[in-house]
Design a protein around this motif. Structure first.
Motif: not given
Ligand code: NDP
Ligand code: MG
Length: 381
Positions: A17-31, A258-264, A271-272, A278-281
């Motif tokens: 989850x941290x990885x996704x937040x860091x890859x998309x700083x315009x979309x997500x902020x960890x409060x 899909x390829x097994x990858x929990x980030x999906x 984002x729903x 997906x970065x490096x998906x």
């Protein structure tokens, strides 16, 4: 910008989850975030994402971190989990903590109408009826993170639930899928932790080997999608490419692949109803894979799956007893205090002794949870 609270930040789902937040700083902020005892990883996350509020399991760790990061607010323990989950700025709670310890914070966030992205399946197993009732009452969306439930959710998107006839949950078979039950007598913790398709936390990897993970997922599907147990099937599918399927009254089947990858599924819950890159998906290449395999589930071989269906059909506090017995037995197996086959046996004994209370309230659930853990500890002694 979605503002996120994350429970279990230092775990397998948490770090992705941290990885996704860091890859998309315009979309997500960890409060706000909550971790357990891994202070090194907690420190790294604080440095990278600068949350406002952090909870850890122990008071002493909170005090140490406070000296390092004077601008961040620190808290700890069970109350800390609730504080993080209910941070006033947060709109989305990602619950990726391990075990029924995640229940109170989920309920607290629901009461504030937050969107809940839930990986923490034990919460839905132990108190599914309460969670769904409260979610309806407070208008809090519950979005699945578990890959099978995300697949089901995606496959039913835009459909009328009335037309769904069956859910088919796929199972990779876990680390011992090629062993007979007899061959499981002397397997080690190291063998059990070696999952063929997914890299996950220790507890869920053991749950996958016993097939209790699939049992918990059948109950999770019943809770999330209000489907009777008779209409939920499990299908052995070793490649983990089809993540689950929905069958409709007209015999059409819609699956998500899909390829097994929990980030999906994690990212989809964040984002729903949108989807983002997906970065490096890794894109699915079916021609390269060539063949997909399917087998019927063997309920004698995978005793835990049968126990989960039994508990689900009975309902009430036996679900809490089963879940707590499993959590305690798996922890004991990981400490080397129980054999692999004794995990199922312990759960079965607990279920056999249990006198179910129907429609339990929170207090009853918490009491059954802690009594069961004590009982398992006594059995092991
Ligand atoms: P991990 O064991 O990797 O991580 C568990 C997280 O919970 C860690 O951050 C840990 O902290 C924290 N934690 C544990 N106990 C406590 C506690 N008492 N108080 C506060 N924090 C605590 O687990 P996973 O990420 O594998 O799984 C998390 C949940 O997601 C489970 O319910 C699992 O079934 C579900 N899930 C996991 C999948 C996966 O791919 N891993 C797939 C689908 C569902 P620390 O490490 O700092 O001690
Ligand atoms: Mg799953």
């Amino acid at each position: 910008m979605k503002k996120i609270s994350l429970l279990g930040a230092t775990g397998s789902i948490g770090l992705q989850t941290i990885d996704i937040i860091r890859s998309n700083p315009q979309a997500f902020k960890l409060v706000a975030l909550a971790a357990g005892k891994n202070i090194e990883k907690t420190t790294e996350i604080i440095k990278a994402l600068e949350p406002e509020l952090v909870s850890v399991q122990r008071a002493s760790d909170a005090a140490t971190l406070q000296r390092l990061f004077p601008k961040v607010t620190f808290t700890y323990g069970a109350e800390g989990l609730v504080e993080v989950a209910t941070h006033p700025q947060t709109t989305v709670l990602v619950n990726a903590v391990l075990g029924s310890v995640g229940l109170a914070s989920t309920l607290a966030a629901i009461k504030m109408g937050k969107t809940i992205a839930i990986a923490n399946k034990e919460t839905l197993v132990t108190a599914g009826h309460l969670v769904m009732k409260e979610a309806k009452k407070y208008n809090a969306p519950i979005l699945p993170v578990d890959s099978e439930h995300s697949a089901l959710f995606q496959a039913m998107n835009g459909e009328n639930p009335k037309n769904i006839s069956r859910l088919v949950i796929t199972a990779s078979g876990g680390s011992f899928r090629d062993k007979t039950r007899d061959e499981l007598k002397n397997v080690t913790v190291k063998d059990a932790l070696n999952h063929p398709n997914w890299s996950m936390g220790a507890k869920i990897t053991i749950d996958s080997a016993t097939m209790m993970n699939k049992g918990l997922e059948v109950i999770e599907a019943h809770v999330l999608f209000d489907m009777p147990y008779d209409n939920i099937d499990v299908l052995l599918h070793r490649e983990s490419i089809i993540h689950s399927m929905v069958e409709f009254d007209d015999t059409s089947v819609i699956a998500q692949l899909g390829t097994p990858d929990m980030r999906v599924p994690i990212q989809y819950a964040l984002t729903y109803p949108e989807r983002i890159t997906l970065q490096q998906g890794k894109r699915l290449n079916l021609a390269e894979i060539g063949q997909l395999h399917f087998e019927e589930m063997d309920f004698k071989r995978y005793r835990a799956l049968q126990l989960a269906y039994d508990a689900g059909r009975e309902g009430g506090t036996i679900l809490t007893a089963m879940n707590a017995a499993n959590e305690a037995a798996v922890a004991a197996f990981l400490r080397g205090e129980l054999s692999f086959l004794a995990i199922d046996e312990t759960i079965e004994r607990i279920m056999h002794e249990h006198k179910t209370i129907v429609q339990p309230d929170l207090e009853t659930i918490l009491a059954v949870d802690s009594e069961t853990r004590k009982r398992v500890a006594d059995m092991i002694k």
